[in-house]
Design an enzyme around this catalytic site. Structure first.
Site, PDB file in Angstrom:
ATOM      1  CD  GLU A  55      47.522  38.688  63.502  1.00 41.80           C
ATOM      2  OE1 GLU A  55      48.526  38.122  63.958  1.00 41.80           O
ATOM      3  OE2 GLU A  55      46.584  38.069  62.982  1.00 41.80           O
ATOM      4  CB  SER A 103      24.309  62.619   7.430  1.00 44.32           C
ATOM      5  OG  SER A 103      23.500  62.037   6.429  1.00 44.32           O
TER       6      SER A 103
END
Length: 720
Positions: free
Chosen positions: A87, A344
């Site tokens: 690029e 419990s």
């Protein structure tokens, strides 16, 4: 020599300087008036990260796009090398516009009458991505060039590159190289092959026409074109080129990570403006917990769901948060925070407070026989009773009547207040009656798996409960002393030898760790009324794990109990957690350790609930003559008169002491300071206490029947 020559030259120089300054001033003014618009760059996806900064889950940006922040440090150097080679070869040196590329493009256009190569730099592309245009034009290119120069003026090369890496389009609603790498390769772009890097370079050129999930052949061809071009420019050698061309290209789009979805949603909703949320979750443990939950849910084959919480005890941090299967019915419900009946699972804390108060000990005897508490007569799960036994066995077998008897001695209202002070928020039942009732011992209150994890982590931290950490930057908060180290050790010691489910013979139960380094786990199970909730909670040296199983809508699952349903999941998860040393932990100094019941102080040998005491006293009165029964009332429990609860005592260091005063109770009163007996002085009616340091102190007085009172005070030593 004409004197006008130097003067003219000076005027020209001055004019040029003024013009240059005016131009620079104009540019600076324009820069301030029209700064770069970074709103698209800042409108990124919210990222929820694990303890190591890895992505757990991301959310689309406000415009529906996956836009994850990416910097040069987030991507493989191979990708950056290929990107610049393809690029913008002079990106690191040009000022935003490449004069050589511009001249080359102009000459090619003039000689051939068409665009042969572009002159757009990465800086210009970053400017275009910040302010997208409907269609390209010469004017637009000029504006991009000006903006590129402006970006270069304001920001570093890495910052400009970060804009491109975050905003570059990759097809559909994917923006940025990180979102693209996760979507097409299933991994972060930190480690890319040349073939993968080339594909990511090629896609932004024509993101819709080259989408791998729709046009895989075009994507493949574009990738190969990039590979050939960068090879020609010297960025890739022949062997690497050959290997890259031989690799296949992806042809589908993958989902982005979705770990800890319920926690991620909660944190993202709490701080919507925050782009990166760093949690304490450990990715491997989170994945292990979620995978195990999926396996167990598939094995169950019904509409049940599973919630899991794993805590790092040392750091006080949640390292796994599985709120249930998000794809199941009502999967949006975060079951880690859902209030359920704990069954419990609160019994260990009831006994722990009783141990801390010195009204009971693991070797204390308690009657498991039918007893009525007001209008209520609790029963065991199997509807049977075992007679007289030790609290150790009563807790290991999770018997209901002894637990209710212990809560009756501790006080239901006081126990509920302790839970609240510890940082959990019990949900109380609606309707008439006392919300702080003895039914708390059997699950008559609502707690979430996160609440239970908070409490059980306190067992591992010597009885001190702290709010759990969820975010990496969150400091470890101050704790609340639910019970002393000795009581916490005794509870762990009892639970570490609880019976395992059928088929399990793992040696991990040894509390002293003498079996070659096996993990020591103290665990408790629970089942709520009507089989709606099945629980298991376990504590080792390094981790606390809480498992909940049930239906999200609260419907019952008959026959599903914690011991057979949740406990196997807990044990399997502990087997998959990172290893730890099972070091022998000796009992703390404040733990009252005895070999047999007869070695206990007389007041601690038998636990008699307050209800039974009052019943016995009333029966005795009923057998007396009316004249004496009218006046003889059972003695009141002991009460501390001095010091005053929650007061601050200024005590001079040295010989100064604090007198202790109490009233009520039966027989001689005994005093405990932070769980340790105060030495008796038979020549004084009221004992004296000599504090040895600053801080909070816990004072307890006990009568010969075991009834007690406890307060806390703050000691502040002052020099004389």
């Amino acid at each position: 020599m004409d004197a006008r020559g130097p003067k003219k030259t000076l005027r020209i120089v001055r004019t040029l300087v003024v013009a240059s300054l005016a131009a620079v001033g104009s540019l600076l003014a324009l820069d301030r008036i029209c700064p770069p618009d970074l709103s698209r760059y800042e409108a990124r996806s919210v990222e929820v990260l694990d303890a190591d900064g890895r992505l757990l889950r991301a959310f689309t940006a406000a415009d529906g796009r996956w836009r994850l922040k990416a910097t040069p440090d987030d991507v493989d150097p191979v990708y950056l090398k290929l990107l610049k080679a393809y690029e913008d070869q002079r990106f690191d040196s040009h000022p935003g516009v490449d004069p050589l590329a511009t001249a080359r493009a102009a000459l090619q256009y003039a000689s051939r009458g068409r665009i042969v190569s572009g002159a757009s730099t990465l800086s210009m592309q970053a400017a275009r991505l910040l302010q997208p245009q409907a269609k390209r034009s010469f004017t637009g290119k000029v504006v991009q060039a000006a903006r590129a120069l402006q970006l270069e003026w304001r920001y570093s090369k890495d910052e400009i590159l970060s804009i491109y890496l975050t905003l570059a389009p990759f097809g559909g609603n994917i923006e940025g190289v990180r979102a693209a790498s996760l979507s097409y390769f299933g991994k972060e772009p930190k480690r890319l092959t040349p073939a993968e890097a080339a594909l990511l370079v090629a896609l932004p050129q024509s993101p819709e026409r080259r989408r791998p999930d729709r046009f895989p052949d075009r994507a493949h061809a574009a990738r190969d074109m990039v590979l050939q071009r960068v090879h020609e420019r010297g960025a890739l050698d022949a062997q690497a080129l050959s290997e890259a061309l031989a690799q296949s290209a992806p042809d589908r789009r993958l989902a982005l990570p979705r770990l800890a979805p319920h926690l991620s949603q909660m944190l993202a909703s709490a701080t919507p403006s925050e782009r990166a949320i760093h949690t304490t979750i450990r990715r491997e443990i989170q994945s292990t917990a979620a995978r195990l939950a999926g396996e167990e849910r598939a094995r169950a084959g019904d509409d049940s769901n599973i919630a899991i919480v794993v805590v790092d005890n040392r750091k006080g941090a949640v390292v796994a948060w599985h709120g249930g299967d998000v794809d199941a019915r009502q999967g949006y419900v975060d079951l880690v925070r859902a209030k359920r009946s704990p069954g419990s699972t609160l019994k260990p804390f009831i006994y722990g407070v009783a141990f801390d108060d010195r009204v009971a000990n693991p070797e204390t005897l308690v009657d498991d026989t039918p007893i009525r508490f007001g209008e209520w007569m609790p029963r065991n799960f199997d509807r049977d009773h075992q007679g007289t036994l030790t609290i150790r066995r009563a807790l290991q077998q999770s018997l209901n009547v002894p637990a209710v008897a212990a809560l009756d001695r501790v006080g239901a209202a006081r126990f509920l207040a302790l839970l609240r002070q510890a940082g959990v928020a019990p949900a109380l039942p609606r309707g008439p009656g006392d919300p702080a009732s003895l039914a708390i011992a059997l699950g008559g209150v609502g707690l979430s798996p996160l609440d239970l994890a908070t409490l059980y982590t306190g067992l591992a931290r010597d009885g001190t409960v702290r709010p759990l950490r969820l975010r990496a930057e969150q400091p470890l908060a101050d704790g609340f002393r639910l019970m002393g180290p000795g009581a916490a050790w005794q509870v762990r010691d009892v639970l570490a030898n609880s019976p395992l489910p059928d088929g399990w013979t793992a040696p991990m139960r040894a509390i002293d760790g003498r079996r070659g380094g096996d993990r020591v786990i103290a665990f408790k199970t629970g089942t709520s009324y009507g089989f709606r909730d099945a629980w298991a909670a376990g504590v080792s040296g390094a981790y606390t794990v809480v498992i909940w199983t049930g239906r999200a809508d609260g419907a019952p699952l008959p026959g599903r109990i914690g011991r057979d349903t949740a406990l196997p999941i807990l044990l399997k998860l502990f087997e998959r957690l990172p290893g730890e040393d099972a070091v022998h932990t000796p009992p703390p100094p404040d733990a009252l350790i005895v070999a047999r019941n007869s070695d206990l102080p007389p007041a601690m040998r038998v636990l008699i609930p307050q209800a039974a005491r009052l019943h016995a006293a009333t029966a005795t009165l009923d057998r007396r003559p009316a004249s004496s029964a009218a006046t003889a009332l059972p003695p009141k429990p002991p009460r501390i008169l001095y010091p005053v609860a929650n007061s601050t005592l200024e005590v001079a260091s040295g010989d100064n002491v604090v007198p202790l005063k109490a009233e009520g109770g039966t027989g001689a009163l005994r005093w405990l300071i932070d769980g340790k007996p105060l030495a008796d002085d038979r020549f004084r009616a009221d004992p004296l206490w000599r504090p040895d340091g600053n801080g909070r102190a816990r004072l307890t007085v006990i009568d010969t029947t075991g009834r007690s009172a406890t307060i806390e005070v703050q000691i502040r030593l002052a020099s004389r």
